[in-house]
Design a protein around this motif. Structure first.
Motif, PDB file in Angstrom:
ATOM      1  N   ARG A 114       0.824  -1.211   0.000  1.00 25.91           N
ATOM      2  CA  ARG A 114       0.000   0.000   0.000  1.00 25.91           C
ATOM      3  C   ARG A 114       0.858   1.260   0.000  1.00 25.91           C
ATOM      4  N   LEU A 115       1.954   1.232   0.760  1.00 26.50           N
ATOM      5  CA  LEU A 115       2.851   2.392   0.784  1.00 26.50           C
ATOM      6  C   LEU A 115       3.477   2.629  -0.582  1.00 26.50           C
ATOM      7  N   ILE A 116       3.830   1.541  -1.265  1.00 32.75           N
ATOM      8  CA  ILE A 116       4.395   1.661  -2.624  1.00 32.75           C
ATOM      9  C   ILE A 116       3.380   2.308  -3.558  1.00 32.75           C
ATOM     10  N   LYS A 117       2.104   1.982  -3.353  1.00 33.99           N
ATOM     11  CA  LYS A 117       1.024   2.550  -4.171  1.00 33.99           C
ATOM     12  C   LYS A 117       0.554   3.903  -3.644  1.00 33.99           C
ATOM     13  N   LYS A 118       1.280   4.442  -2.632  1.00 30.60           N
ATOM     14  CA  LYS A 118       0.968   5.731  -2.011  1.00 30.60           C
ATOM     15  C   LYS A 118      -0.425   5.746  -1.374  1.00 30.60           C
ATOM     16  N   LYS A 119      -0.754   4.618  -0.735  1.00 32.44           N
ATOM     17  CA  LYS A 119      -2.007   4.505   0.006  1.00 32.44           C
ATOM     18  C   LYS A 119      -1.695   4.353   1.491  1.00 32.44           C
ATOM     19  N   SER A 120      -2.707   4.579   2.332  1.00 31.12           N
ATOM     20  CA  SER A 120      -2.528   4.381   3.765  1.00 31.12           C
ATOM     21  C   SER A 120      -2.309   2.897   4.052  1.00 31.12           C
ATOM     22  N   PRO A 121      -1.301   2.555   4.876  1.00 30.88           N
ATOM     23  CA  PRO A 121      -1.067   1.136   5.202  1.00 30.88           C
ATOM     24  C   PRO A 121      -2.207   0.509   6.003  1.00 30.88           C
ATOM     25  N   PHE A 122      -3.101   1.367   6.538  1.00 29.93           N
ATOM     26  CA  PHE A 122      -4.212   0.867   7.348  1.00 29.93           C
ATOM     27  C   PHE A 122      -5.529   0.815   6.577  1.00 29.93           C
ATOM     28  N   ALA A 123      -5.507   1.215   5.318  1.00 32.21           N
ATOM     29  CA  ALA A 123      -6.736   1.217   4.514  1.00 32.21           C
ATOM     30  C   ALA A 123      -7.139  -0.208   4.151  1.00 32.21           C
ATOM     31  N   GLY A 124      -8.441  -0.417   3.980  1.00 29.42           N
ATOM     32  CA  GLY A 124      -8.938  -1.743   3.633  1.00 29.42           C
ATOM     33  C   GLY A 124      -8.843  -2.028   2.148  1.00 29.42           C
ATOM     34  N   ASP A 125      -8.706  -3.298   1.796  1.00 32.35           N
ATOM     35  CA  ASP A 125      -8.738  -3.700   0.395  1.00 32.35           C
ATOM     36  C   ASP A 125      -9.070  -5.193   0.331  1.00 32.35           C
ATOM     37  N   ASN A 126      -8.988  -5.772  -0.841  1.00 30.09           N
ATOM     38  CA  ASN A 126      -9.302  -7.198  -1.003  1.00 30.09           C
ATOM     39  C   ASN A 126      -8.070  -7.991  -1.452  1.00 30.09           C
ATOM     40  N   GLN A 127      -6.917  -7.606  -0.890  1.00 30.96           N
ATOM     41  CA  GLN A 127      -5.667  -8.268  -1.240  1.00 30.96           C
ATOM     42  C   GLN A 127      -5.110  -9.128  -0.107  1.00 30.96           C
ATOM     43  N   HIS A 128      -5.906  -9.344   0.942  1.00 32.02           N
ATOM     44  CA  HIS A 128      -5.478 -10.220   2.032  1.00 32.02           C
ATOM     45  C   HIS A 128      -5.320 -11.642   1.502  1.00 32.02           C
ATOM     46  N   ILE A 152      -7.054 -16.280  -2.078  1.00 32.30           N
ATOM     47  CA  ILE A 152      -7.458 -17.685  -2.222  1.00 32.30           C
ATOM     48  C   ILE A 152      -8.889 -17.773  -2.733  1.00 32.30           C
ATOM     49  N   LEU A 153      -9.762 -16.893  -2.220  1.00 31.83           N
ATOM     50  CA  LEU A 153     -11.177 -16.906  -2.612  1.00 31.83           C
ATOM     51  C   LEU A 153     -11.389 -16.588  -4.081  1.00 31.83           C
ATOM     52  N   LYS A 154     -10.441 -15.870  -4.686  1.00 26.48           N
ATOM     53  CA  LYS A 154     -10.579 -15.524  -6.102  1.00 26.48           C
ATOM     54  C   LYS A 154     -10.414 -16.754  -7.002  1.00 26.48           C
ATOM     55  N   ASN A 155      -9.815 -17.807  -6.444  1.00 21.90           N
ATOM     56  CA  ASN A 155      -9.567 -19.005  -7.252  1.00 21.90           C
ATOM     57  C   ASN A 155     -10.181 -20.277  -6.676  1.00 21.90           C
ATOM     58  N   PHE A 156     -10.550 -20.239  -5.384  1.00 20.03           N
ATOM     59  CA  PHE A 156     -11.089 -21.436  -4.733  1.00 20.03           C
ATOM     60  C   PHE A 156     -12.306 -21.065  -3.893  1.00 20.03           C
ATOM     61  N   ASN A 157     -12.984 -22.071  -3.346  1.00 17.98           N
ATOM     62  CA  ASN A 157     -14.182 -21.790  -2.551  1.00 17.98           C
ATOM     63  C   ASN A 157     -13.832 -21.408  -1.105  1.00 17.98           C
ATOM     64  N   ILE A 164       2.810 -16.182  -4.205  1.00 19.26           N
ATOM     65  CA  ILE A 164       3.253 -16.051  -5.603  1.00 19.26           C
ATOM     66  C   ILE A 164       2.389 -16.915  -6.513  1.00 19.26           C
ATOM     67  N   TYR A 165       2.079 -18.121  -6.050  1.00 18.85           N
ATOM     68  CA  TYR A 165       1.229 -19.015  -6.844  1.00 18.85           C
ATOM     69  C   TYR A 165      -0.158 -18.413  -7.073  1.00 18.85           C
ATOM     70  N   LEU A 166      -0.739 -17.833  -6.030  1.00 15.38           N
ATOM     71  CA  LEU A 166      -2.072 -17.233  -6.130  1.00 15.38           C
ATOM     72  C   LEU A 166      -2.085 -16.034  -7.064  1.00 15.38           C
ATOM     73  N   LYS A 167      -1.025 -15.256  -7.005  1.00 12.64           N
ATOM     74  CA  LYS A 167      -0.960 -14.065  -7.872  1.00 12.64           C
ATOM     75  C   LYS A 167      -0.751 -14.454  -9.335  1.00 12.64           C
ATOM     76  N   LYS A 168      -0.102 -15.573  -9.565  1.00 16.03           N
ATOM     77  CA  LYS A 168       0.074 -16.038 -10.951  1.00 16.03           C
ATOM     78  C   LYS A 168      -1.224 -16.569 -11.547  1.00 16.03           C
ATOM     79  N   LEU A 169      -2.126 -17.020 -10.676  1.00 16.27           N
ATOM     80  CA  LEU A 169      -3.410 -17.542 -11.145  1.00 16.27           C
ATOM     81  C   LEU A 169      -4.351 -16.458 -11.632  1.00 16.27           C
ATOM     82  N   ARG A 170      -4.097 -15.218 -11.207  1.00 14.51           N
ATOM     83  CA  ARG A 170      -5.037 -14.132 -11.560  1.00 14.51           C
ATOM     84  C   ARG A 170      -4.977 -13.804 -13.042  1.00 14.51           C
TER      85      ARG A 170
END
Length: 330
Positions: free
Chosen positions: A259-273, A278-283, A324-330
């Protein structure tokens, strides 16, 4: 045995509240609306009264413990009672108003600085590592280091709260682990474990969430209990605690840096946990069990090998390999 019977009796308040989910939630507005956040998994408003259902029996247990137990000091129990209400209120306000990260941080600091220094065993004064063979005296930096650790843990807990069962199951694991390594069984901890197990039954059915209110007071009680037992009894060590919290901690640090690299607050919410990825590729079941197993692995490796460096290295490599595996699946 008496403590367990008392805890079971007190925890019936959790059951009573959760059996009245619709009635109480509708009357007092205990709902988590997915429209308020882009990182919400659910599609329809769901009750977030889970925090209140755990808070009430917990506070009752703290009051009873004050009179019948001597594991926690009376000062600790008074501070715990007050701060549980404060952190619950802060979380409840966040549930309703969606507070900015800066306001939450400032409020958190004020609650901590006003109450925690009143009990010496709530401040980390030194770091004793068993497997590394290291001892660090924190001296004048004790209060600031304690604040940093608790706030980091607070954020790490928020990061794993977003998938049914994940936060509550992890909290139960942390409470059980603390009881085992410290050798202390106390009414507030047992009551909270039972309340969380009851909550999990309803949470897995997608009927109720713990909410920021529940997350806040439970996380801060967890942190203060670890610090208190570490200082008072001295029968467990920093490297054991570090590994118990390793995976949520890695996810917190990784997300904060991204988030800091993207110039966002490190405490802001997102869907990158991790569980989001895992949910983007599995149940949901695969996501839940994968993260829970990953959280347990560092301590299991330590118990099997009695080698901190091996447990830390293998757990960290496994986390980033999966990432890394999960990010490659996207």
């Amino acid at each position: 045995m008496i403590t367990l019977i008392l805890a079971l009796f007190i925890s019936t308040f959790t059951l009573i509240i959760l059996f009245q989910i619709k009635k109480i939630s509708k009357r007092y507005g205990f709902y988590d609306n997915p429209a308020k956040g882009q990182n919400k998994i659910h599609k329809h408003p769901i009750s977030n009264i889970g925090g209140l259902s755990c808070l009430i029996p917990f506070l009752i247990a703290v009051i009873i413990s004050y009179f019948i137990e001597d594991i926690f000091s009376k000062k600790f129990l008074i501070i715990t009672f007050i701060t549980a209400l404060c952190f619950y209120s802060l979380g409840r306000l966040d549930d309703i108003k969606n507070l900015t990260p800066n306001r939450k941080f400032l409020s958190f600091c004020l609650i901590f600085l006003f109450f925690f220094p009143l009990e010496g065993n709530l401040i980390i004064s030194d770091l004793h590592f068993k497997y590394i063979g290291l001892f660090v005296d924190l001296g004048n930096y004790s209060i600031f280091f304690t604040l940093f650790c608790i706030f980091l843990f607070y954020n790490a807990s928020n990061f794993i709260d977003g998938l049914n069962g994940l936060y509550a199951s992890t909290a139960v694991y942390w409470l059980l682990f603390l009881s085992i390594i410290s050798g202390q069984l106390t009414l507030p901890i047992i009551t909270l474990i039972i309340s969380l197990l009851i909550f999990l039954f309803f949470n897995f059915k997608n009927k109720v969430f713990i909410g920021n209110s529940g997350n806040s007071f439970i996380t801060c009680f967890l942190a203060s209990s670890y610090i208190y037992f570490y200082n008072k009894y001295g029968n467990f060590y920093c490297d054991e605690i570090f590994l118990a919290f390793l995976i949520p901690g890695l996810d917190t640090v990784r997300l904060s840096i991204e988030r800091l690299i993207k110039k966002k607050s490190p405490f802001a919410g997102d869907n990158q946990h991790l569980h989001h990825l895992i949910l983007k590729n599995f149940n949901k079941n695969i996501a839940y069990f994968s993260v829970m197993i990953l959280i347990l692995i560092p301590i299991l490796l330590l118990l099997l090998s009695e080698n901190f460096y091996l447990a830390f290295t293998l757990s960290t490599l496994l986390y980033f390999t999966i990432l890394i595996y999960l990010k490659k699946l996207r």
